[in-house]
Design a protein around this motif. Structure first.
Motif, PDB file in Angstrom:
ATOM      1  N   ASN A  60       0.827  -1.218   0.000  1.00  0.00           N
ATOM      2  CA  ASN A  60       0.000   0.000   0.000  1.00  0.00           C
ATOM      3  C   ASN A  60       0.857   1.262   0.000  1.00  0.00           C
ATOM      4  OD1 ASN A  60      -2.583  -1.103  -0.154  1.00  0.00           O
ATOM      5  ND2 ASN A  60      -2.792  -1.292   2.067  1.00  0.00           N
ATOM      6  N   ARG A  61       1.941   1.252   0.747  1.00  0.00           N
ATOM      7  CA  ARG A  61       2.826   2.423   0.795  1.00  0.00           C
ATOM      8  C   ARG A  61       3.466   2.702  -0.568  1.00  0.00           C
ATOM      9  NH1 ARG A  61       4.263   0.192   5.898  1.00  0.00           N
ATOM     10  NH2 ARG A  61       6.170  -0.727   5.020  1.00  0.00           N
ATOM     11  N   GLU A  62       3.644   1.649  -1.350  1.00  0.00           N
ATOM     12  CA  GLU A  62       4.273   1.798  -2.662  1.00  0.00           C
ATOM     13  C   GLU A  62       3.311   2.340  -3.714  1.00  0.00           C
ATOM     14  OE1 GLU A  62       7.419   1.360  -3.666  1.00  0.00           O
ATOM     15  OE2 GLU A  62       8.063   0.934  -1.617  1.00  0.00           O
ATOM     16  N   GLU A  63       2.043   2.440  -3.364  1.00  0.00           N
ATOM     17  CA  GLU A  63       1.029   2.982  -4.276  1.00  0.00           C
ATOM     18  C   GLU A  63       1.028   2.243  -5.614  1.00  0.00           C
ATOM     19  OE1 GLU A  63       1.718   7.189  -4.453  1.00  0.00           O
ATOM     20  OE2 GLU A  63       0.828   7.525  -2.469  1.00  0.00           O
ATOM     21  N   ASP A  65      -0.446  -0.113  -8.747  1.00  0.00           N
ATOM     22  CA  ASP A  65      -1.674  -0.081  -9.545  1.00  0.00           C
ATOM     23  C   ASP A  65      -2.581  -1.255  -9.195  1.00  0.00           C
ATOM     24  OD1 ASP A  65      -1.299   2.166 -11.652  1.00  0.00           O
ATOM     25  OD2 ASP A  65       0.624   1.112 -11.634  1.00  0.00           O
ATOM     26  N   LYS A  92      -5.284  -1.256  -1.016  1.00  0.00           N
ATOM     27  CA  LYS A  92      -6.008  -0.082  -1.498  1.00  0.00           C
ATOM     28  C   LYS A  92      -6.432  -0.231  -2.955  1.00  0.00           C
ATOM     29  CE  LYS A  92      -3.577   3.096   1.619  1.00  0.00           C
ATOM     30  NZ  LYS A  92      -2.619   4.227   1.684  1.00  0.00           N
ATOM     31  N   GLU A  93      -5.644  -0.973  -3.725  1.00  0.00           N
ATOM     32  CA  GLU A  93      -5.928  -1.178  -5.143  1.00  0.00           C
ATOM     33  C   GLU A  93      -6.294  -2.648  -5.377  1.00  0.00           C
ATOM     34  OE1 GLU A  93      -6.267   1.308  -7.036  1.00  0.00           O
ATOM     35  OE2 GLU A  93      -5.423   2.787  -5.641  1.00  0.00           O
TER      36      GLU A  93
END
Length: 293
Positions: A60-63, A65, A92-93
């Motif tokens: 999640n911290r790495e954002e 895709d 999150k994704e």
């Protein structure tokens, strides 16, 4: 600032933004094999929940895709599935699952198992930007995934008999293969990608190469298809917990380290893709790799 200086700088700015947008980041997890049972050998089944928590937080911290879970989310079938899905839901994704051989334990009808894992189909494709990601089901033809007397069980038996005749070492009860139908579907996806000038990554549970007894039952048929399409940039797999790497006719074949192994050292990664390079940032036991296309 003069117009002659400003315009090149503006072009460079927009070009850099376009390049940044072309990077795709993907979380990678393989073989947590969670089960509510005691440790056996190097497999610490209960510890996988904490490892999943850590991996999900880091991804999640790495954002990214999206994330791909490459099979064997659980060790002994869906009875232990709920707590693992709960962890993955914290991503999150989107997370895209593929099935592993351990996911089929004590499953009466393997044809519908994908629904329990929140998958759209037993095998499917995901498009993102200039990339197409093909997620195969290498368990489709296996004794553990098919009903006795079914056409797929007969197809598995015929395939396994050929392997025995050829004295292949992958005719093992924990290996599976894909059907002719899935193979044709895969070729359709590759043709579409080639026509649209998209690059392709293939994800599998069972590796396709090198051959060490853990490869998919009909890995050679799959490889013969893949090598026809230059748009395929890599194959990424699980199943073989120590991890592995080889190049098949110039195509990187990456086997990810399994999360289940060791008491506290984790194994997960983030894959970055751009037009020219694959950059896998491994954490814990997962090997980092940087490969130019």
């Amino acid at each position: 600032m003069g117009i002659k200086i400003f315009l090149p700088l503006l072009f460079t700015l927009f070009y850099s933004i376009g390049q940044a947008q072309s990077v795709i980041k993907i979380g990678l997890i393989a073989d947590p094999q969670y089960a509510d049972k005691d440790t056996r050998g190097s497999r610490f089944y209960r510890n996988s929940l904490d490892k999943l928590d850590s991996a999900v937080s880091a991804i999640n911290r790495e954002e990214v895709d999206f994330t791909v879970m490459l099979g064997d989310l659980v060790d002994a079938g869906p009875k232990d599935l709920a707590p693992t899905l709960l962890r993955l839901e914290k991503l999150k994704e989107p997370v895209y699952n593929i099935l592993g051989n351990h996911d089929y334990v004590d499953v009466e009808d393997g044809a519908h198992l994908y629904k329990s894992y929140k998958m759209p189909n037993p095998y499917y494709a995901v498009e993102k930007g200039e990339w197409l990601f093909i997620l195969l089901n290498t368990n489709e033809l296996a004794e553990y995934s098919t009903r006795a007397g079914s056409g797929q069980r007969e197809a598995w038996k015929n395939l396994n008999d050929v392997l025995k005749t050829e004295k292949r070492s992958n005719d093992q009860p924990w290996n599976g293969g894909i059907s002719i139908t899935q193979l044709k579907w895969m070729e359709k996806q590759l043709r579409k990608a080639q026509s649209a000038s998209k690059k392709v990554i293939v994800f599998t549970h069972h590796p396709l190469y090198p051959e060490n007894g853990l490869e998919a039952l009909n890995n050679r048929e799959i490889l013969t298809l893949i090598e026809k399409y230059s748009v395929v940039k890599a194959v990424i797999s699980g199943h073989h917990h120590p991890g592995n790497f080889a190049s098949y006719k110039g195509i990187p074949m990456i086997t990810l380290e399994g999360m289940i192994e060791t008491s506290d050292e984790n194994a997960y990664g983030v894959l970055e893709l751009d037009e020219h390079q694959l950059d896998l940032h491994g954490e814990g036991r997962m090997t980092s790799r940087k490969i130019d296309f």
